[in-house]
Design a protein around this motif. Structure first.
Motif, PDB file in Angstrom:
ATOM      1  N   UNK A   1      40.659-112.884 -50.263  1.00 47.12           N
ATOM      2  CA  UNK A   1      41.420-114.147 -50.520  1.00 47.12           C
ATOM      3  C   UNK A   1      40.744-115.050 -51.290  1.00 47.12           C
ATOM      4  N   UNK A   2      39.261-115.165 -51.143  1.00 47.18           N
ATOM      5  CA  UNK A   2      38.287-115.941 -51.951  1.00 47.18           C
ATOM      6  C   UNK A   2      38.190-115.357 -53.388  1.00 47.18           C
ATOM      7  N   UNK A   3      38.461-114.064 -53.509  1.00 47.38           N
ATOM      8  CA  UNK A   3      38.007-113.461 -54.947  1.00 47.38           C
ATOM      9  C   UNK A   3      39.592-113.673 -55.579  1.00 47.38           C
ATOM     10  N   UNK A   4      40.512-113.353 -54.670  1.00 48.32           N
ATOM     11  CA  UNK A   4      41.991-113.382 -55.643  1.00 48.32           C
ATOM     12  C   UNK A   4      42.074-114.862 -55.979  1.00 48.32           C
ATOM     13  N   UNK A   5      41.760-115.940 -55.284  1.00 45.57           N
ATOM     14  CA  UNK A   5      41.946-117.391 -55.774  1.00 45.57           C
ATOM     15  C   UNK A   5      41.022-117.820 -56.857  1.00 45.57           C
ATOM     16  N   UNK A   6      39.917-117.187 -56.885  1.00 43.36           N
ATOM     17  CA  UNK A   6      39.020-117.577 -57.986  1.00 43.36           C
ATOM     18  C   UNK A   6      39.504-117.192 -59.167  1.00 43.36           C
ATOM     19  N   UNK A   7      39.942-115.592 -59.263  1.00 39.09           N
ATOM     20  CA  UNK A   7      40.298-115.134 -60.545  1.00 39.09           C
ATOM     21  C   UNK A   7      41.674-115.329 -61.141  1.00 39.09           C
ATOM     22  N   UNK A   8      42.725-115.487 -60.266  1.00 40.38           N
ATOM     23  CA  UNK A   8      44.173-115.619 -60.706  1.00 40.38           C
ATOM     24  C   UNK A   8      44.236-116.552 -61.803  1.00 40.38           C
ATOM     25  N   UNK A   9      43.767-117.671 -61.567  1.00 43.16           N
ATOM     26  CA  UNK A   9      44.020-118.715 -62.711  1.00 43.16           C
ATOM     27  C   UNK A   9      43.494-118.151 -63.965  1.00 43.16           C
ATOM     28  N   UNK A  10      42.205-117.736 -63.980  1.00 40.68           N
ATOM     29  CA  UNK A  10      41.928-116.978 -65.385  1.00 40.68           C
ATOM     30  C   UNK A  10      42.916-115.971 -65.918  1.00 40.68           C
TER      31      UNK A  10
END
Length: 411
Positions: free
Chosen positions: A247-256
């Motif tokens: 979850x943390x990885x998805x949230x971190x990179x999705x906006x980029x």
């Protein structure tokens, strides 16, 4: 899902050693490949939202797919990951991996060539087969080294595309679709014709398609190497069920990833004109990995929360090659003279809606079929070539596998 748990309810020794999270990711990636290839097979302008008089819905549909689809990077990553699993399985079975890999590569190239000539000249299998030989030469790279090489390949290609793209913007005039009208009309007539006409169109387009694939080989190889590094550290096995990390990885990179996809769509599908196409793709090279990582984490989160859905995805992932070829067969029958001849007669939105239906049918068929057999049709052909015998038969040379048994299936 865990190792040793079947994707579609079929247990047994043959499933030990598979990483079913990889199968689920591969099953998910099939949908993105279908969305992209369907637009390219439906008409000369479908991927751009249609011709000059296309509706706003069609333009918006094409724009959205460009902004959100990065499936070839995911598929390339999974190819590299599976390479390590194949090598490991061969070692544990006492098989000669170099020979098997060479035969597998030749078989993949042959399937790709038939696919390109008969169904879709934008085939990716031949390119994958060629790069698989390069990957074999780099097989012993340490994970950190593989990642560094991958970063250099992507950055180098992005710089080249960005430089050339900016020169194109500065030195050329915008090209309107009307300039391509005569050429497009010839292509449309060829694809609506009979079998010889369609094959001729494929052969004419094949050199350009191979050239486009060649241009993006650094990006594909980079994704292969990323998969090689990830498999070397057991990333999916270690993190595939860690919901907090996913979850943390998805949230971190999705906006980029979405920001980069938006820029790419603006350059390829408007409002910027066609001169910005390569600039958009340069941006995509740098940001698509972030979107790919986000999608992969999202699928693995879904796999943990909805086991039945994950099992359906994994079942289709186990026969991804068969599904890939079947998609092209269905699309060729719909859009070319092989069948209904609807080339350049269907809007982008309708094409994409049809993709949803076709993918749903493939998921249902995959779950049903893989609950009864070990391999999909194309996988069976490729595995027969790889082993130089029919799967399930004892090897010709006694003792080449433990207790004369067949090595467990290649993940």
């Amino acid at each position: 899902m865990s190792r040793g748990t079947t994707a579609a309810g079929r247990g047994g020794a043959e499933d030990r050693g598979r990483v079913h999270e990889i199968d689920a990711l591969r099953g998910f990636a099939l949908f993105g490949i279908l969305l992209v290839n369907a637009q390219l097979m439906a008409g000369p302008y479908t991927a751009f939202g249609g011709g000059p008089d296309a509706s706003a819905v069609d333009r918006a549909s094409a724009w959205a797919v460009t902004a959100t689809t990065t499936v070839y990077q995911l598929f390339s990553f999974l190819f590299g990951y599976s390479f390590v699993l194949q090598r490991r399985a061969a070692r544990e079975a006492g098989a000669a991996f170099p020979t098997q890999h060479l035969r597998r590569t030749a078989g993949l190239f042959g399937l790709g060539l038939a696919h390109a000539v008969l169904l879709y000249p934008g085939d990716i299998l031949m390119t994958y087969a060629a790069l698989a030989l390069v990957l074999y030469g780099l097989r012993d790279l340490a994970p950190r080294t593989a990642v560094r090489v991958a970063v250099c390949l992507v950055a180098g290609l992005a710089v080249l595309l960005l430089g050339y793209g900016l020169l194109t913007v500065a030195l050329t005039e915008p090209v309107t679709p009307a300039r391509y009208a005569p050429e497009a009309a010839h292509t449309v007539a060829a694809y609506r014709g009979g079998f010889p006409s369609v094959i001729g169109a494929h052969l004419r387009e094949l050199p350009a398609s191979l050239g486009a694939n060649l241009m993006y080989t650094p990006d594909m190889l980079a994704a292969f190497l990323a998969g090689l590094a990830a498999a070397g550290t057991g990333l999916v096995e270690r993190r595939g069920r860690d919901r907090v990390w996913l979850r943390r990885t998805a949230v971190r990179w999705l906006p980029v990833g979405l920001a980069g996809g938006t820029v790419t769509a603006c350059c390829a599908n408007g409002p910027l004109d066609s001169r910005w196409f390569l600039v958009g793709h340069a941006v995509s090279l740098l940001t698509a990995p972030a979107l790919t990582v986000s999608y992969a984490c999202g699928v693995l989160l879904l796999a943990g929360a909805m086991r039945p859905a994950a099992g359906v995805l994994a079942a289709s992932g186990r026969m991804a090659l068969s599904h890939y070829l079947a998609q092209s067969l269905v699309l060729a029958c719909v859009f070319t003279g092989y069948g209904f001849g609807l080339y350049d007669r269907v809007g982008t939105a309708v094409v994409l809606a049809g993709c949803v239906v076709l993918y749903g049918l493939q998921l249902a068929l995959g779950a049903r079929l893989m609950n009864r057999v070990r391999y999909g049709p194309a996988e069976l052909v490729l595995r027969t070539v790889t082993l130089a015998r029919c799967p399930g038969r004892a090897p010709a040379c006694p003792g080449s596998h433990p207790a004369g048994a067949e090595p467990r299936p290649v993940p």
